[in-house]
Design an enzyme around this catalytic site. Structure first.
Site, mmCIF file in Angstrom:
data_model
loop_
_atom_site.group_PDB
_atom_site.id
_atom_site.type_symbol
_atom_site.label_atom_id
_atom_site.label_comp_id
_atom_site.label_asym_id
_atom_site.label_seq_id
_atom_site.Cartn_x
_atom_site.Cartn_y
_atom_site.Cartn_z
ATOM 1 C CB ILE A 1 -0.869 0.011 1.240
ATOM 2 C CG1 ILE A 1 -1.786 -1.284 1.161
ATOM 3 C CG2 ILE A 1 -1.731 1.230 1.091
ATOM 4 C CD1 ILE A 1 -2.667 -1.447 2.623
ATOM 5 C CB SER A 2 2.911 2.720 -2.450
ATOM 6 O OG SER A 2 3.796 3.849 -2.439
ATOM 7 N N PRO A 3 0.451 4.953 -0.555
ATOM 8 C CG PRO A 3 -0.009 6.104 1.537
ATOM 9 C CD PRO A 3 0.820 4.640 0.746
#
Length: 134
Positions: A41-43
């Site tokens: 999860i790389s926002p």
């Protein structure tokens, strides 16, 4: 996060460092000829762009955007993290009280709201095999 980044939380700085560390390990593996897939999860776009710039010097970088609504994410949450975030027990949680910046032009878009895990895995494998041309 347990092995490589156990010292990191969910702050902006910790998220950036988590992505940077995983990116560096991926780059080392790619440089040695290993096809590397990193599910994160790389926002933030800036973090993804920084890893892309680093990895592209040794191997193709493929950004895969796994579309998943907040409802879908909460329904697939075996650890109960979304519930804890909604209760205020986790701060800076993506989709609850922290943003997610969608990719501007990912190489592959997968719709996990509509497709099965098997369908998504096949799409991913087909794409990657085409990129690396085994």
């Amino acid at each position: 996060r347990h092995g490589l980044c156990p010292d990191l939380g969910f702050s902006l700085q910790d998220r950036a460092e988590n992505i940077r560390r995983v990116g560096q390990v991926s780059k080392l593996m790619a440089d040695s000829g290993v096809v590397t897939l990193a599910a994160l999860i790389s926002p933030y776009r800036a973090d993804r762009d920084a890893v892309r710039a680093s990895v592209q010097s040794v191997a193709p970088f493929v950004e895969v955007y796994l579309q998943a609504s907040l409802e879908t994410c909460e329904g697939r949450d075996p650890k109960g993290l979304y519930k804890m975030a909604r209760e205020g027990k986790i701060k800076g949680f993506t989709g609850i009280d922290d943003p997610y910046e969608e990719p501007m032009s990912p190489e592959l878009i997968l719709d996990s709201n509509q497709k099965t895990v098997e369908e998504l895995a096949k799409e991913t494998c087909d794409y990657i095999l085409n990129v690396i041309k085994l």
